[in-house]
Design an enzyme around this catalytic site. Structure first.
Site, mmCIF file in Angstrom:
data_model
loop_
_atom_site.group_PDB
_atom_site.id
_atom_site.type_symbol
_atom_site.label_atom_id
_atom_site.label_comp_id
_atom_site.label_asym_id
_atom_site.label_seq_id
_atom_site.Cartn_x
_atom_site.Cartn_y
_atom_site.Cartn_z
ATOM 1 N N GLY A 47 0.950 -10.878 8.365
ATOM 2 C CA GLY A 47 0.831 -11.528 7.392
ATOM 3 C C GLY A 47 1.859 -11.901 6.155
ATOM 4 O O GLY A 47 2.641 -13.056 5.988
ATOM 5 N N GLU A 84 0.072 -8.357 15.139
ATOM 6 C CA GLU A 84 -1.138 -8.474 15.240
ATOM 7 C C GLU A 84 -2.028 -7.714 16.543
ATOM 8 O O GLU A 84 -2.592 -7.173 16.787
ATOM 9 C CB GLU A 84 -2.149 -9.344 14.436
ATOM 10 C CG GLU A 84 -1.369 -10.139 13.572
ATOM 11 C CD GLU A 84 -0.325 -10.267 13.450
ATOM 12 O OE1 GLU A 84 0.783 -10.668 14.080
ATOM 13 O OE2 GLU A 84 -0.227 -11.440 11.721
ATOM 14 N N GLU A 119 4.024 -14.521 8.320
ATOM 15 C CA GLU A 119 3.315 -16.286 8.211
ATOM 16 C C GLU A 119 3.417 -16.544 6.580
ATOM 17 O O GLU A 119 4.249 -17.899 6.084
ATOM 18 C CB GLU A 119 1.490 -16.033 8.539
ATOM 19 C CG GLU A 119 1.318 -15.321 9.358
ATOM 20 C CD GLU A 119 0.050 -15.065 10.134
ATOM 21 O OE1 GLU A 119 -0.469 -13.671 9.404
ATOM 22 O OE2 GLU A 119 -0.592 -15.485 10.918
ATOM 23 N N ALA A 124 -0.966 -8.019 6.510
ATOM 24 C CA ALA A 124 -2.188 -8.135 5.766
ATOM 25 C C ALA A 124 -2.241 -6.354 5.456
ATOM 26 O O ALA A 124 -1.561 -6.065 6.460
ATOM 27 C CB ALA A 124 -3.230 -8.530 6.432
HETATM 28 N N1 T1G Z 1 -1.872 -2.339 5.636
HETATM 29 C C1 T1G Z 1 -2.106 -1.314 5.024
HETATM 30 N N2 T1G Z 1 -1.740 -0.318 4.967
HETATM 31 C C2 T1G Z 1 -0.141 0.203 6.246
HETATM 32 C C3 T1G Z 1 -0.161 -1.644 6.890
HETATM 33 C C4 T1G Z 1 -1.113 -2.844 6.477
HETATM 34 N N3 T1G Z 1 -0.301 -3.217 7.514
HETATM 35 N N4 T1G Z 1 1.204 -1.153 6.877
HETATM 36 C C5 T1G Z 1 1.213 0.362 6.607
HETATM 37 N N5 T1G Z 1 0.376 0.790 6.022
HETATM 38 C C6 T1G Z 1 0.115 2.741 5.769
HETATM 39 C C7 T1G Z 1 0.605 2.768 6.822
HETATM 40 O O1 T1G Z 1 -0.934 3.666 7.028
HETATM 41 C C8 T1G Z 1 0.796 4.551 5.932
HETATM 42 O O2 T1G Z 1 -0.479 4.507 5.133
HETATM 43 C C9 T1G Z 1 1.443 3.935 4.597
HETATM 44 O O3 T1G Z 1 1.071 2.494 5.327
HETATM 45 C C10 T1G Z 1 3.056 3.865 5.990
HETATM 46 O O4 T1G Z 1 3.024 3.395 7.191
HETATM 47 C C11 T1G Z 1 -2.908 -11.916 8.472
HETATM 48 C C12 T1G Z 1 -4.408 -9.987 10.386
HETATM 49 C C13 T1G Z 1 5.895 -1.748 8.576
HETATM 50 C C14 T1G Z 1 6.822 -0.870 10.822
HETATM 51 O O5 T1G Z 1 0.822 -4.556 12.452
HETATM 52 O O6 T1G Z 1 4.346 -1.399 11.609
HETATM 53 O O7 T1G Z 1 -1.272 -9.396 9.107
HETATM 54 O O8 T1G Z 1 0.015 7.752 6.218
HETATM 55 O O9 T1G Z 1 3.932 5.292 7.792
HETATM 56 O O10 T1G Z 1 7.322 4.338 9.089
HETATM 57 O O11 T1G Z 1 -2.362 -12.792 10.787
HETATM 58 O O12 T1G Z 1 3.411 0.666 8.411
HETATM 59 O O13 T1G Z 1 0.685 6.856 3.991
HETATM 60 O O14 T1G Z 1 -1.448 6.923 3.717
HETATM 61 O O15 T1G Z 1 3.550 3.158 8.867
HETATM 62 O O16 T1G Z 1 8.236 3.598 7.541
HETATM 63 C C15 T1G Z 1 0.548 -7.316 11.159
HETATM 64 C C16 T1G Z 1 2.184 -2.197 10.289
HETATM 65 C C17 T1G Z 1 -0.910 -6.175 9.614
HETATM 66 C C18 T1G Z 1 2.144 -4.212 10.203
HETATM 67 C C19 T1G Z 1 6.513 0.800 8.745
HETATM 68 N N6 T1G Z 1 1.019 -5.589 10.553
HETATM 69 N N7 T1G Z 1 3.091 -1.422 9.773
HETATM 70 O O17 T1G Z 1 6.265 1.697 9.043
HETATM 71 O O18 T1G Z 1 5.553 3.701 7.688
HETATM 72 S S1 T1G Z 1 -2.358 -7.445 10.613
HETATM 73 C C20 T1G Z 1 1.197 -4.863 10.804
HETATM 74 C C21 T1G Z 1 3.405 -0.986 10.288
HETATM 75 C C22 T1G Z 1 -1.484 -8.787 9.659
HETATM 76 C C23 T1G Z 1 -1.947 -11.545 9.744
HETATM 77 C C24 T1G Z 1 -2.248 -10.745 10.397
HETATM 78 C C25 T1G Z 1 4.496 0.061 9.933
HETATM 79 C C26 T1G Z 1 5.866 -0.715 9.250
HETATM 80 P P1 T1G Z 1 -0.050 6.336 4.529
HETATM 81 P P2 T1G Z 1 4.071 3.842 8.162
HETATM 82 P P3 T1G Z 1 7.132 3.148 8.470
#
Ligand code: T1G
Length: 711
Positions: A107, A130, A110, A63
């Site tokens: 998500g 999460e 999911e 998400a």
């Molecule tokens: N939402 C918004 N922005 C995100 C994002 C996300 N999920 N993931 C990464 N970004 C942005 C990050 O801030 C950065 O921005 C750019 O993308 C590159 O990220 C409903 C509620 C996927 C392994 O927790 O683990 O789904 O600095 O530098 O090193 O049940 O990003 O460029 O402006 O980290 O290649 C669950 C979180 C969400 C994954 C890639 N998902 N992201 O790593 O790039 S909650 C996560 C990561 C959810 C559902 C629930 C990593 C990555 P900027 P990066 P990277």
């Protein structure tokens, strides 16, 4: 469709492609685009099935975390908007396949699990991370994952957040096939097999054979709860995730989804989640330096060198070897060199013995470290990190030598923890190539790297430092040059207050106990025993000239030093230690503290836990506000990231400055004024803190530019 989601048609298959770089997050418009594409697939008779795939580097990585702030700051309490879409997908009459590459996280997984089948690229990963954000899967992940992977794996993934690789995803049944080569072609072939089989699409919600029973599940949940209490101390989300998976084993799918939603919302609105999301974005924000654009050229780092094979130098050399960069490791004597290498070898062997990586990885890394007693080979080094004894004279001597032997484009970094980087740079003819790389012990474990920019440091050197920090899997934070930079400068008043509290009547274990309960990995006095009372004593000696006459100084540290109680290294410091290094309070030391305090005329009194936390945490915050005001740290979040990654500050409190915002700066400021009235000028409130408090603002406002610091 929207430009975020496209639908193409190939061989009677509808292909939904997500185009929301950089990680294909389910930002507003993406779920809507998927729904529209699905509608078209269902209504187009020429199509017999559908595939969803990510454009660019990855499948859906989750998400859009940025949306959560809007939800929790909004009026109506709501959960994940795209939850109903997943039921639509699952109920589709045509077979649907998710094709995964990169990371299908949160998500993203999911969504994939709502599809009837999943195929995956060999290098891809899937996970429900999460819990690292203080929440739990909020789109039926805790209900579908146990149906595919079984209860134990689902609990582990949802409560502890670690991703799993493609091979394991296949082994546990989360995916149906690993596709070598062209993922889309493989997905189409797989789907066509399913279509040819005429079997009805397999709805994940209907799978129940892996849900186990009470007898087999109870111990799984109990063990996970025990583990969560240990590794996720103070974080309710891990326990909530376990409860949600348990609901999947006891309730109908629909009821289980409802239970998950309740638990998800409880977590989403928690301070812990806001703090962890603050940390997630903070770790990325710190790499953005206003006067150093992303396009700033960087030097290529193909060869490194480290001077000093002690605890820090050895750990730094390991960082480079771990990143596959050959590194020279220079010491002054064969004995010290052998000792340093032996420690490195032991560290690697421990990891092999724990199964972290195989022996051949250790051998490869050891082969990348070249011990030396001379500067041979330094002419080819692209970066040298000095990690010798923390004395200015020796550092200047080393930098003078490096200036002679290293090529003009070699970065000269010092691992100094407190000394003036400009003074060190002045020992060379190339101050623009000199920078501070302050690692935290143990350097091969702690993620923080304070990057100390000198007055003359070139922007390319700073940009390269940020890039190498990422390569070494560190969190690089650029800080200004002052005594102690950011972390250690703030540690000083924090430690001072911890010791003052002990001298005013709290026992060491009371202070450390309160700090541990607050969430710190270790209280200050235990940390002093670990780092070495003698180290603290030497730092105080180096700074004696800075002590203002008539200002109270901590006393007990010097007493312990004079007694030879250097801490764990001598088996005794503030505490005694048994052979397993377990801490044992010592009544004689408590008596000595009281005696020392009464000699100094320090009144003894009962001290509450609240005061212990306020005196220590507000000392951190006050110094942090001064650091912000002086521009030594760019943002309050930079200070938080430093404390979360270098000092064991509890991540679910977001860091000292985020914590201050949760307490309220008015309250913090007023309490500091009370401390100033009681304890004098050491508690002079930082002007920035006063200003923010009076204006009803937060450190977050300061970071948003809500308040510019006027000189
Ligand atoms: N939402 C918004 N922005 C995100 C994002 C996300 N999920 N993931 C990464 N970004 C942005 C990050 O801030 C950065 O921005 C750019 O993308 C590159 O990220 C409903 C509620 C996927 C392994 O927790 O683990 O789904 O600095 O530098 O090193 O049940 O990003 O460029 O402006 O980290 O290649 C669950 C979180 C969400 C994954 C890639 N998902 N992201 O790593 O790039 S909650 C996560 C990561 C959810 C559902 C629930 C990593 C990555 P900027 P990066 P990277």
């Amino acid at each position: 469709m929207s430009e975020l989601v496209s639908l193409t048609k190939q061989d009677g298959i509808g292909i939904i492609t997500i185009n929301n770089p950089p990680v294909n997050a389910l930002s507003p418009g993406v779920p809507e685009g998927i729904a529209a594409a699905l509608e078209e697939i269902e209504n187009d008779e020429s199509l017999t099935g559908g595939i969803i795939i990510g454009g660019g580097q990855t499948f859906i990585a989750g998400a859009d975390i940025k949306e959560f702030g809007k939800i929790t700051s909004g009026e109506n309490k709501r959960g994940v908007a795209f939850l109903p879409l997943l039921k639509r997908i699952e109920d589709s009459p045509k077979p649907l396949v998710a094709a995964i590459h990169g990371t299908a996280f949160g998500g993203g997984l999911e969504v994939a699990m709502a599809f009837h089948y999943r195929v995956i690229a060999p290098t891809a990963q899937v996970g429900q991370p999460e819990v690292n954000l203080g929440i739990i899967p909020g789109a039926a992940g805790t209900q579908r994952l146990p149906r595919l992977a079984g209860v134990e794996k689902a609990v582990e993934m949802c409560a502890f957040g670690a991703p799993i690789k493609a091979g394991d995803a296949l082994k546990y049944g989360i995916v149906d096939r690993v596709i070598e080569g062209d993922l889309l072609a493989g997905a189409i072939a797989f789907l066509q097999e399913k279509i040819a089989s005429n079997e009805p699409p397999r709805r994940t919600c209907d799978l129940t054979d892996k849900l186990g029973d009470e007898a087999t599940n109870a111990p799984i949940f109990a063990a996970a709860k025990k583990q969560a209490a240990k590794v996720r101390r103070g974080q309710p989300a891990a326990l909530a995730a376990i409860d949600a998976v348990e609901a999947a084993t006891k309730l109908s799918f629909e009821e289980g989804v409802k239970r998950e939603q309740e638990l998800f919302l409880e977590c989403l609105y928690s301070t812990a989640s806001k703090a962890l999301i603050h940390a997630f974005f903070g770790e990325r924000a710190v790499a953005k330096i206003p006067d150093i654009p992303k396009a700033t050229p960087v030097y290529e780092i193909k060869k490194a060198a480290v001077i000093g094979a002690g605890t820090m130098g050895g750990g730094i050399a390991m960082n480079y070897a771990n990143a596959g960069i050959p590194v020279l490791l220079k010491e002054a004597s064969q004995e010290l060199l052998d000792k340093g290498l032996a420690v490195i070898r032991k560290n690697y062997q421990n990891s092999v013995n724990k199964g972290r990586f195989p022996q051949e990885v250790m051998d490869k890394r050891m082969a990348l470290i070249t011990p030396t007693l001379t500067y041979d080979g330094f002419a080819e080094a692209d970066i040298v990190t000095e990690a010798v004894f923390e004395g200015m004279a020796l550092k200047k001597q080393v930098f003078g030598e490096l200036d002679k032997v290293c090529k003009a484009t070699c970065i000269l970094a010092s691992n100094t923890s407190t000394l003036d980087i400009d003074e060190i740079a002045a020992a060379t003819t190339r101050p623009e190539m000199v920078i501070g790389h302050h690692y935290f012990s143990p350097a091969n474990v702690m993620r923080l790297l304070e990057i100390v920019r000198g007055k003359a440091t070139r922007k390319e050197v700073i940009a390269t430092s940020l890039a190498i920090a990422k390569k070494l899997k560190k969190v690089g934070v650029v800080v200004g040059n002052c005594r102690g930079f950011v972390g250690n400068r703030m540690l000083h008043p924090y430690g001072r207050e911890a010791i003052f509290l002990v001298e005013e009547g709290a026992r060491p274990q009371d202070v450390d106990g309160a700090l541990y309960e607050f969430g710190l990995a270790m209280g200050y006095l235990s940390m002093s025993d670990l780092a070495g009372i003698d180290v603290g004593w030497r730092v105080r000696q180096e700074a004696k000239h800075l002590e203002k006459p008539g200002i109270r100084q901590p006393l007990i540290g010097d007493k312990l030093y004079e007694m030879g109680r250097y801490g764990q290294k001598t088996g005794a410091g503030f505490y005694d230690y048994d052979e397993k290094r377990n801490r044992i309070p010592n009544p004689e030391i408590e008596a000595l503290i009281k005696e020392t305090a009464s000699e100094a005329g320090i009144a003894q009194r009962d001290i509450s836990k609240d005061e212990i936390i306020e005196r220590t945490m507000y000392a951190l915050i006050n110094e942090g506000a001064k650091i912000l005001e002086e521009g030594i740290a760019l943002r309050a979040v930079d200070i938080d990231i430093i404390y979360l990654n270098g000092y064991g500050y509890p991540s679910w409190r977001g860091g000292p400055m985020f914590y201050a915002d949760t307490v309220g700066l008015k309250k913090v400021y007023e309490r500091i004024c009370e401390f100033q009235a009681q304890h004098g000028e050491l508690w002079e409130p930082a002007p920035l803190l006063k200003r923010l408090a009076e204006e009803g603002k937060t450190f977050a406002d300061f970071d948003k530019g809500g308040l510019t610091v006027t000189a």
